[in-house]
Design an enzyme around this catalytic site. Structure first.
Site, PDB file in Angstrom:
ATOM      1  N   HIS A   5      44.161  34.685-104.901  1.00 36.82           N
ATOM      2  CA  HIS A   5      42.909  34.573-105.670  1.00 36.82           C
ATOM      3  C   HIS A   5      42.165  33.282-105.341  1.00 36.82           C
ATOM      4  O   HIS A   5      41.436  32.750-106.185  1.00 36.82           O
ATOM      5  CB  HIS A   5      43.185  34.628-107.181  1.00 36.82           C
ATOM      6  CG  HIS A   5      43.918  35.846-107.629  1.00 36.82           C
ATOM      7  ND1 HIS A   5      43.280  37.013-107.992  1.00 36.82           N
ATOM      8  CD2 HIS A   5      45.251  36.090-107.758  1.00 36.82           C
ATOM      9  CE1 HIS A   5      44.181  37.921-108.335  1.00 36.82           C
ATOM     10  NE2 HIS A   5      45.381  37.391-108.201  1.00 36.82           N
ATOM     11  N   SER A  59      25.271  22.724 -85.208  1.00 34.68           N
ATOM     12  CA  SER A  59      24.046  22.538 -85.972  1.00 34.68           C
ATOM     13  C   SER A  59      22.976  21.888 -85.112  1.00 34.68           C
ATOM     14  O   SER A  59      23.270  21.041 -84.269  1.00 34.68           O
ATOM     15  CB  SER A  59      24.306  21.660 -87.196  1.00 34.68           C
ATOM     16  OG  SER A  59      23.097  21.353 -87.869  1.00 34.68           O
ATOM     17  N   GLU A  64      33.399  33.895 -86.861  1.00 33.15           N
ATOM     18  CA  GLU A  64      32.188  34.564 -87.317  1.00 33.15           C
ATOM     19  C   GLU A  64      31.802  35.711 -86.383  1.00 33.15           C
ATOM     20  O   GLU A  64      31.297  36.748 -86.825  1.00 33.15           O
ATOM     21  CB  GLU A  64      31.058  33.541 -87.427  1.00 33.15           C
ATOM     22  CG  GLU A  64      31.282  32.515 -88.535  1.00 33.15           C
ATOM     23  CD  GLU A  64      30.339  31.328 -88.446  1.00 33.15           C
ATOM     24  OE1 GLU A  64      29.490  31.315 -87.521  1.00 33.15           O
ATOM     25  OE2 GLU A  64      30.461  30.409 -89.273  1.00 33.15           O
ATOM     26  N   LYS A  87      28.529  18.382 -85.950  1.00 33.11           N
ATOM     27  CA  LYS A  87      29.061  19.497 -86.738  1.00 33.11           C
ATOM     28  C   LYS A  87      29.591  20.585 -85.811  1.00 33.11           C
ATOM     29  O   LYS A  87      28.951  20.958 -84.831  1.00 33.11           O
ATOM     30  CB  LYS A  87      27.973  20.067 -87.644  1.00 33.11           C
ATOM     31  CG  LYS A  87      28.500  21.016 -88.725  1.00 33.11           C
ATOM     32  CD  LYS A  87      27.366  21.381 -89.685  1.00 33.11           C
ATOM     33  CE  LYS A  87      27.900  22.079 -90.932  1.00 33.11           C
ATOM     34  NZ  LYS A  87      28.469  23.380 -90.638  1.00 33.11           N
TER      35      LYS A  87
END
Length: 471
Positions: free
Chosen positions: A191, A322, A335, A328
């Site tokens: 969870h 980025s 993805e 970054k």
């Protein structure tokens, strides 16, 4: 010199590019279906090459086709199978639902190639001794059984030759990480909340099992495509205008060509009227996509950070993350796989609706086959390439931050779980709540409140033993 030539089909004359290997029927389809400007998948074109070669071989064996024509048809068909003439297959995916235009495209290209080998010019189908696209290349066949058969060939070849090996390689790569990291303990999470400890090796062993089960699912999808070949059913599944032994001989020739065992459909009307085997097979592809997305998403979260999140894994940096935040790095490979899953799940809806009565399957024929096989082959390609890139660009360079894993275990309140059998659930729950309020670890609050002795706490709170309590 003119850049077109005049050819004729049963509907009249058509202008065909002078150097095109196809003829009037294909040119008419190109003119009629400027929809996506996207031809049927090359795998299907290649499958037609294998199929037409097998059909010519079967007709030769059955005494239906003379040796001279059979020889050049087989040679021309194998050139198509090898991808040498893909640019001559321009018919759009969104064409007649039976794929008739693609079947005629194959017949015309192969007939012209065969006639060139016999010394004729392009478009010489009516000449004495020439190969005719319908009478010879399409002998004993119908678009209604050849297009679905090509679907089976294309899907089976791609799954057996590309997808299954890619998934097996992914399973091996994940399994190697599981073995390498089996002595490192991390905190488990359910969870999205802290749970009891688990070894990193156990986590990756689970991922390896998912990938292995995915390879098994690919095998089940392959089995559905091998066992129900429609060839031999011709127009409506009755086998009109073909030899009763034709289908078996074609399947035998295809099995020899491709190294997998194709079998004639037990019931030809079913094999042509319905595409349930493709709906079922793509269901397996959807399950594979779901599994890969779960693995990618877990790794993405475990590698989040690098300083302000979980940070238990260190993902390889593949590209800047980025355009505004210098330095970054994002989990782009994860993805990518997750987007593959989105597309495959969408393709499953396409395959399913294409198989529905009233949409695709109605009476004696499915009329949504081109879009069905386009979606199916895209799924196979995306899953194959996605799995391969995931291994190359992520799994092989993935590292674990063992120190971070140990630090998070020490802070976890759920370490109290191993104390519950000794002190009871309610007392253990109170300790966890008190530790949260005070900012202490479970060990610290237990020592402070003298719940158990230090030696007993050392035994019960040892993380490694909690990952294999029955050892």
């Amino acid at each position: 010199m003119s850049n077109t030539r005049t050819e004729r089909d049963t509907m009249g004359e058509m202008q065909v590019p002078s150097d095109a290997l196809y003829g009037a029927s294909t040119a008419r389809a190109v003119d009629n279906f400027p929809i996506a400007h996207q031809p049927v998948p090359a795998d299907v074109v290649h499958a037609f090459g294998y199929l037409k070669a097998a059909c010519a071989e079967a007709n030769l064996q059955l005494g239906k086709l003379d040796a001279k024509r059979a020889e050049v048809i087989i040679a021309a068909s194998m050139e198509v199978a090898e991808g040498k003439h893909d640019e001559h297959f321009p018919v759009d995916v969104y064409q007649t639902g039976s794929g008739t235009s693609t079947n005629m495209n194959a017949n015309e290209v192969i007939a012209n190639l065969a006639n060139l080998k016999l010394g004729f010019e392009l478009g010489a189908k009516g000449a004495d001794g020439a190969v005719h696209p319908n009478d010879h290349v399409n002998m004993g066949q119908s678009s209604n059984d050849t297009f679905p058969t090509a679907m089976h060939i294309a899907g089976a070849a791609a799954i057996s030759g590309r997808l299954a090996p890619a998934l097996e390689r992914l399973a091996t790569a994940l399994g190697d990480k599981a073995k390498a990291w089996d002595k490192i303990v991390k905190i488990g999470r359910t969870h999205l909340m802290d749970a009891t400890p688990i070894r990193v090796g156990q986590v990756f062993g689970g991922y390896a099992a998912q990938a292995g089960y995915s390879a098994t699912r690919a095998g089940r999808a392959l089995a559905r495509l091998l066992e129900n070949m429609p060839i031999g059913g011709t127009a409506v599944g009755t086998g009109i205008n073909t030899h009763p032994e034709f289908a078996a001989k074609v399947c035998a020739a295809l099995s020899k060509q491709l190294g997998v065992e194709f079998a004639e459909a037990n019931n030809h009307p079913e094999a042509q009227a319905a595409k349930d085997s493709f709906v079922e097979a793509h269901g397996e592809l959807k399950a594979i996509a779901v599994a890969l997305s779960k693995i990618a998403n877990d790794i993405r979260h475990l590698g989040s950070g690098p300083r302000c999140s979980l940070g238990e894994l260190m993902l390889p940096a593949t590209q800047p993350g980025s355009s505004i935040m210098p330095g970054k790095v994002n989990p782009v490979m994860c993805e990518s796989i997750m987007q593959v899953a989105c597309r495959v799940i969408g393709n499953d809806a396409t395959v399913t609706t294409a198989g529905l009565g009233g949409v695709g399957s109605i009476f004696e024929l499915n009329v949504a086959m081109p879009v069905m096989i386009d979606a199916f082959m895209q799924s196979v390609t995306l899953l194959t390439n996605g799995a391969g890139v995931f291994v190359d660009k992520l799994v092989e360079g993935l590292e674990v931050d063992a120190e971070r894993c140990r630090g998070l275990i020490d802070q976890s309140l759920m370490m109290v779980t191993s104390l519950a059998p000794e002190i009871g659930y309610e007392k253990a729950a109170k300790l966890a709540k008190d530790a949260l309020k005070s900012g202490q670890t479970i060990r610290e609050i237990c020592l402070e409140e003298k719940v158990l002795g230090e030696a007993e706490l050392d035994k019960l709170l040892e993380p490694m033993s909690m990952t294999d309590p029955h050892a």
